[in-house]
Design an enzyme around this catalytic site. Structure first.
Site, short mmCIF file in Angstrom:
data_model
loop_
_atom_site.label_atom_id
_atom_site.label_comp_id
_atom_site.label_asym_id
_atom_site.label_seq_id
_atom_site.Cartn_x
_atom_site.Cartn_y
_atom_site.Cartn_z
N LYS A 53 1.37 -10.13 -1.27
CA LYS A 53 2.41 -9.23 -0.74
C LYS A 53 2.45 -9.31 0.78
O LYS A 53 3.53 -9.42 1.39
CB LYS A 53 2.15 -7.78 -1.19
CG LYS A 53 2.43 -7.56 -2.67
CD LYS A 53 1.96 -6.18 -3.17
CE LYS A 53 2.15 -6.07 -4.69
NZ LYS A 53 1.67 -4.81 -5.25
N GLN A 97 -1.86 0.06 -3.33
CA GLN A 97 -2.06 -0.75 -4.53
C GLN A 97 -2.79 0.04 -5.61
O GLN A 97 -3.78 0.72 -5.34
CB GLN A 97 -2.86 -2.02 -4.15
CG GLN A 97 -3.06 -3.01 -5.28
CD GLN A 97 -1.76 -3.70 -5.73
OE1 GLN A 97 -0.76 -3.71 -5.03
NE2 GLN A 97 -1.79 -4.27 -6.92
N ASP A 120 7.52 1.25 -3.33
CA ASP A 120 7.16 1.04 -4.73
C ASP A 120 8.09 1.83 -5.66
O ASP A 120 8.10 1.60 -6.87
CB ASP A 120 5.74 1.60 -4.96
CG ASP A 120 4.74 0.52 -5.29
OD1 ASP A 120 5.16 -0.58 -5.68
OD2 ASP A 120 3.54 0.80 -5.17
N1 GUN Z 1 -0.51 -2.67 -9.34
C1 GUN Z 1 0.11 -3.49 -10.22
N2 GUN Z 1 1.45 -3.50 -10.00
C2 GUN Z 1 1.68 -2.66 -8.98
C3 GUN Z 1 2.85 -2.25 -8.30
O1 GUN Z 1 3.99 -2.65 -8.59
N3 GUN Z 1 2.67 -1.37 -7.28
C4 GUN Z 1 1.44 -0.90 -6.93
N4 GUN Z 1 1.35 -0.02 -5.93
N5 GUN Z 1 0.33 -1.26 -7.54
C5 GUN Z 1 0.45 -2.14 -8.56
#
Ligand code: GUN
Length: 299
Positions: A53, A97, A120
């Site tokens: 990311k 995350q 998100d």
């Molecule tokens: N962990 C797995 N997928 C995601 C996501 O889309 N956002 C976040 N914050 N954590 C994740």
């Protein structure tokens, strides 16, 4: 034989559009989108996701900041960090995350993020906007937004008259996906572990979306001939044919057989997966445009 929906190509075109929009915003206003990614603990898979990311954010021309916190970080420390990022005008997007280490509660952390920086799309304000049919002023959760973009590539934006079945009812994916399909005029069934005769429910779907986290659970005879199949599962399974101790990624759909019946299908990997990061970048650019008082582009 189904059309294979190329998520890598779709994600690359979103990233190209985000990169262009970022350059225009910076030249017009001097504002550079800022994305803060927060990770707590040492889970290797989460670190790999977060690194990709942060790398993609740099590639889009963003100011990309990563906060890697120790496993023993307290709830207060994490929420203080989020409060600082909320107050920082150079940061337009905040992503914490998930999953967090067991001693931390995710819900209060998500609620502590300013909704306009919640790239998100997990804050109740953003979830509530989708639920009330407002797809314009909030931020839409990345994986459903990406899956929807792939559906739109096959069917266009208006899904009037089509039956959609979503298997899975999580807050992260199933619920928002069902609502996005509904907002596009599909007739939506949300199926889950307590659904009776799931196979025959699925056989009614013109658009079948699987997000259950069970390898290859959806069989070919669950698929209506010609249906669009969107596979959100990413499951690692043993692959002894590749050698001792080797593994491979498979989705929630029995892909090879289902591809014989479906009209269009997403592969795993290379389907919905790449869309999640692309839509995160899109949300960050949208948040930065809004913070600069400009109308945000659509991706
Ligand atoms: N962990 C797995 N997928 C995601 C996501 O889309 N956002 C976040 N914050 N954590 C994740």
């Amino acid at each position: 034989m189904a059309v294979v929906i190329d998520g890598k190509e779709a994600a690359a075109s979103v990233i190209a559009a985000v990169t262009e929009a970022t350059a225009s915003l910076e030249s017009e206003t001097g504002v550079k989108p800022g994305l803060a990614v927060v990770i707590v603990g040492n889970d290797p898979a989460s670190h790999a996701y977060v690194n990709s990311k942060s790398k993609m954010a740099k590639q889009c021309g963003f100011n990309s900041i990563q906060h890697s916190l120790a496993e023993e970080t307290t709830q207060e420390e994490l929420e203080e960090l989020v409060a600082g990022l909320n107050a920082d005008p150079a940061i337009h997007g905040i992503l914490v995350q998930l999953p967090l280490p067991k001693h931390l509660k995710a819900e209060p952390v998500i609620l502590s993020i300013s909704p306009e920086k919640d790239v998100d799309g997990l804050h109740v304000v953003n979830a509530g906007k989708i639920a009330t049919g407002d797809l314009e002023t909030g931020l839409i959760s990345c994986t459903p937004a990406g899956a929807m973009l792939l559906v739109n590539r096959i069917h266009g934006r208006d899904l009037s008259g089509l039956n959609a079945v979503v298997i899975g009812r999580s807050n992260l994916f199933g619920k928002p996906m069902g609502l996005l399909l509904l907002a596009a005029n599909a007739t939506v069934t949300m199926a889950h572990s307590k659904t009776r005769d799931l196979a025959s429910v699925c056989r009614n779907a013109d658009i079948l979306v699987a997000a259950v986290g069970r390898p290859q659970m959806v069989k070919a005879d669950w698929v209506k001939p010609g249906a669009t199949v969107i596979d959100v599962g990413i499951n690692r399974v043993p692959a002894p044919d590749k050698g001792d101790g080797k593994s491979r990624l498979v989705g929630d759909v029995s892909y090879v057989d289902a591809a014989e019946i479906a009209g269009a299908i997403t592969p795993v990997p290379g389907g919905v997966g790449p869309m999640t990061i692309a839509m995160l970048m899109a949300n960050t650019a949208i948040a930065a445009y809004r913070a600069a008082g400009k109308t945000a582009p659509r991706f």
